[in-house]
Each structure stands twice: as structure tokens, then as C-alpha cells.
Design an enzyme around this catalytic site. Structure first.
Site, PDB file in Angstrom:
ATOM      1  N   TYR A  25     -13.175  -0.805 -17.076  1.00 23.02           N
ATOM      2  CA  TYR A  25     -12.350  -1.025 -18.269  1.00 23.02           C
ATOM      3  C   TYR A  25     -13.094  -1.891 -19.287  1.00 23.02           C
ATOM      4  O   TYR A  25     -13.057  -1.636 -20.492  1.00 23.02           O
ATOM      5  CB  TYR A  25     -11.024  -1.677 -17.902  1.00 23.02           C
ATOM      6  CG  TYR A  25     -10.141  -0.850 -16.990  1.00 23.02           C
ATOM      7  CD1 TYR A  25     -10.112   0.536 -17.072  1.00 23.02           C
ATOM      8  CD2 TYR A  25      -9.340  -1.468 -16.049  1.00 23.02           C
ATOM      9  CE1 TYR A  25      -9.305   1.289 -16.239  1.00 23.02           C
ATOM     10  CE2 TYR A  25      -8.523  -0.727 -15.206  1.00 23.02           C
ATOM     11  CZ  TYR A  25      -8.514   0.649 -15.306  1.00 23.02           C
ATOM     12  OH  TYR A  25      -7.708   1.389 -14.474  1.00 23.02           O
ATOM     13  N   GLU A  37     -15.761   0.599 -34.045  1.00 24.66           N
ATOM     14  CA  GLU A  37     -15.506  -0.507 -34.970  1.00 24.66           C
ATOM     15  C   GLU A  37     -16.663  -0.660 -35.952  1.00 24.66           C
ATOM     16  O   GLU A  37     -17.761  -1.074 -35.578  1.00 24.66           O
ATOM     17  CB  GLU A  37     -15.274  -1.808 -34.187  1.00 24.66           C
ATOM     18  CG  GLU A  37     -14.088  -1.760 -33.250  1.00 24.66           C
ATOM     19  CD  GLU A  37     -12.770  -1.508 -33.963  1.00 24.66           C
ATOM     20  OE1 GLU A  37     -12.600  -1.973 -35.117  1.00 24.66           O
ATOM     21  OE2 GLU A  37     -11.895  -0.845 -33.378  1.00 24.66           O
ATOM     22  N   GLU A  78     -16.035 -10.337 -32.576  1.00 18.32           N
ATOM     23  CA  GLU A  78     -15.654  -9.075 -33.227  1.00 18.32           C
ATOM     24  C   GLU A  78     -14.726  -8.260 -32.331  1.00 18.32           C
ATOM     25  O   GLU A  78     -13.777  -7.633 -32.805  1.00 18.32           O
ATOM     26  CB  GLU A  78     -16.897  -8.272 -33.600  1.00 18.32           C
ATOM     27  CG  GLU A  78     -16.602  -7.025 -34.400  1.00 18.32           C
ATOM     28  CD  GLU A  78     -15.924  -7.313 -35.737  1.00 18.32           C
ATOM     29  OE1 GLU A  78     -14.880  -6.676 -36.011  1.00 18.32           O
ATOM     30  OE2 GLU A  78     -16.418  -8.152 -36.494  1.00 18.32           O
ATOM     31  N   GLU A  85      -6.322  -7.059 -34.224  1.00 23.79           N
ATOM     32  CA  GLU A  85      -5.909  -6.157 -35.306  1.00 23.79           C
ATOM     33  C   GLU A  85      -5.188  -4.930 -34.763  1.00 23.79           C
ATOM     34  O   GLU A  85      -4.173  -4.504 -35.322  1.00 23.79           O
ATOM     35  CB  GLU A  85      -7.118  -5.740 -36.145  1.00 23.79           C
ATOM     36  CG  GLU A  85      -7.623  -6.834 -37.043  1.00 23.79           C
ATOM     37  CD  GLU A  85      -8.740  -6.368 -37.964  1.00 23.79           C
ATOM     38  OE1 GLU A  85      -9.191  -5.201 -37.864  1.00 23.79           O
ATOM     39  OE2 GLU A  85      -9.158  -7.187 -38.801  1.00 23.79           O
ATOM     40  N   LYS A 103      -4.361 -11.663 -38.825  1.00 24.55           N
ATOM     41  CA  LYS A 103      -5.565 -10.854 -38.964  1.00 24.55           C
ATOM     42  C   LYS A 103      -6.631 -11.588 -39.777  1.00 24.55           C
ATOM     43  O   LYS A 103      -7.822 -11.524 -39.447  1.00 24.55           O
ATOM     44  CB  LYS A 103      -5.212  -9.510 -39.600  1.00 24.55           C
ATOM     45  CG  LYS A 103      -4.403  -8.621 -38.657  1.00 24.55           C
ATOM     46  CD  LYS A 103      -3.795  -7.428 -39.357  1.00 24.55           C
ATOM     47  CE  LYS A 103      -4.725  -6.277 -39.418  1.00 24.55           C
ATOM     48  NZ  LYS A 103      -4.084  -5.050 -39.916  1.00 24.55           N
ATOM     49  N   ASP A 104      -6.211 -12.300 -40.825  1.00 24.77           N
ATOM     50  CA  ASP A 104      -7.162 -13.075 -41.632  1.00 24.77           C
ATOM     51  C   ASP A 104      -7.800 -14.190 -40.809  1.00 24.77           C
ATOM     52  O   ASP A 104      -9.008 -14.446 -40.912  1.00 24.77           O
ATOM     53  CB  ASP A 104      -6.484 -13.664 -42.861  1.00 24.77           C
ATOM     54  CG  ASP A 104      -6.146 -12.624 -43.918  1.00 24.77           C
ATOM     55  OD1 ASP A 104      -6.564 -11.455 -43.782  1.00 24.77           O
ATOM     56  OD2 ASP A 104      -5.453 -12.990 -44.895  1.00 24.77           O
TER      57      ASP A 104
END
Length: 133
Positions: A25, A37, A78, A85, A103-104
Site C-alpha cells: 500500500y 501529482e 508533498e 487535499e 489546504k493552504d
């Protein structure tokens, strides 16, 4: 029976098969990060450039340690940002100021780590590049 009870993951105990499955996973998560991404693509490109420069400039063992740690930290940040997100968009597909703030903040964490990595890179690479001139 579902793997969750009362909101908590069910703990069936340790088995090597389950540990191997958890690695599968995790590797899938890395694959998703690298293939899906777009911002991770930029980080991966930068990492490849840094590794090539490090090989060409002959980094010391400790310099490699620093480079590997910051590359890993940026990619991990990241991945966490992308996961936050994704879950935020799932939980609240419509606009929400609280979701935007979340999210910011997560994106800011990635930027902070990328800035720290750039500073580490500058400390390691600038003297080596200046010495070439």
C-alpha cells in the site's frame, strides 16, 4: 466484518503477511504521488537534477546525507499535502473557507520544506560551484 469498529481500525495482531501488504500500500502511495501529482513531478525533477549535480561535484558522505534527507522530506510533505487535499475535496466538494485554510496550510508546509531544501542545497552546492570558477 468491516475493518473498522466504532471509527477505529480493527487490530488483529501482527503477521508478516499484513506487514508486507502494508508495504505494498505504501509503495502504491509513492507510485500515485509520482504518477498523478503534478507538483511532485517538479520536486522529482529537481531531485534528479540535484542527484546528478551531486555526483558530478563529488559530494561527501555527510553532504549526501543532508541531500537525501531534504529530498525525502520535500516528497513526504508533498504526499501529505496531496492526501489532505484529496480527503478535503472528498469531505467537502463545495467551497468551504475552513477547507481552503486547511489546504493552504498544507501547501505552505510543502513550500517551507522546499525553501529549507533550497537553503541546504545552497550551503552544499554554492561553495563547490564557486570553486570551479
Amino acid at each position: 466484518m468491516p475493518p473498522q469498529q466504532n471509527g477505529y481500525m480493527k487490530n488483529d495482531g501482527f503477521t508478516f503477511r499484513k506487514r508486507l501488504r502494508s508495504f505494498r500500500y505504501a509503495f502504491n502511495g509513492i507510485r500515485l504521488l509520482i504518477t498523478k501529482e503534478h507538483n511532485a513531478w517538479i520536486h522529482c525533477f529537481a531531485a534528479v537534477c540535484v542527484v546528478i549535480a551531486g555526483v558530478l561535484l563529488g559530494l561527501s558522505r555527510m553532504e549526501w546525507v543532508a541531500v537525501v534527507i531534504v529530498i525525502g522530506a520535500v516528497l513526504a510533505a508533498e504526499a501529505v499535502n496531496s492526501a489532505l487535499e484529496a480527503i478535503a475535496d472528498f469531505v467537502s466538494p463545495e467551497y468551504s473557507e475552513a477547507i481552503k485554510r486547511t489546504k493552504d496550510l498544507a501547501a505552505g508546509a510543502v513550500l517551507l520544506m522546499a525553501i529549507a531544501a533550497a537553503i541546504v542545497g545552497g550551503i552544499i552546492f554554492f561553495p563547490k560551484l564557486i570553486a570551479l570558477c
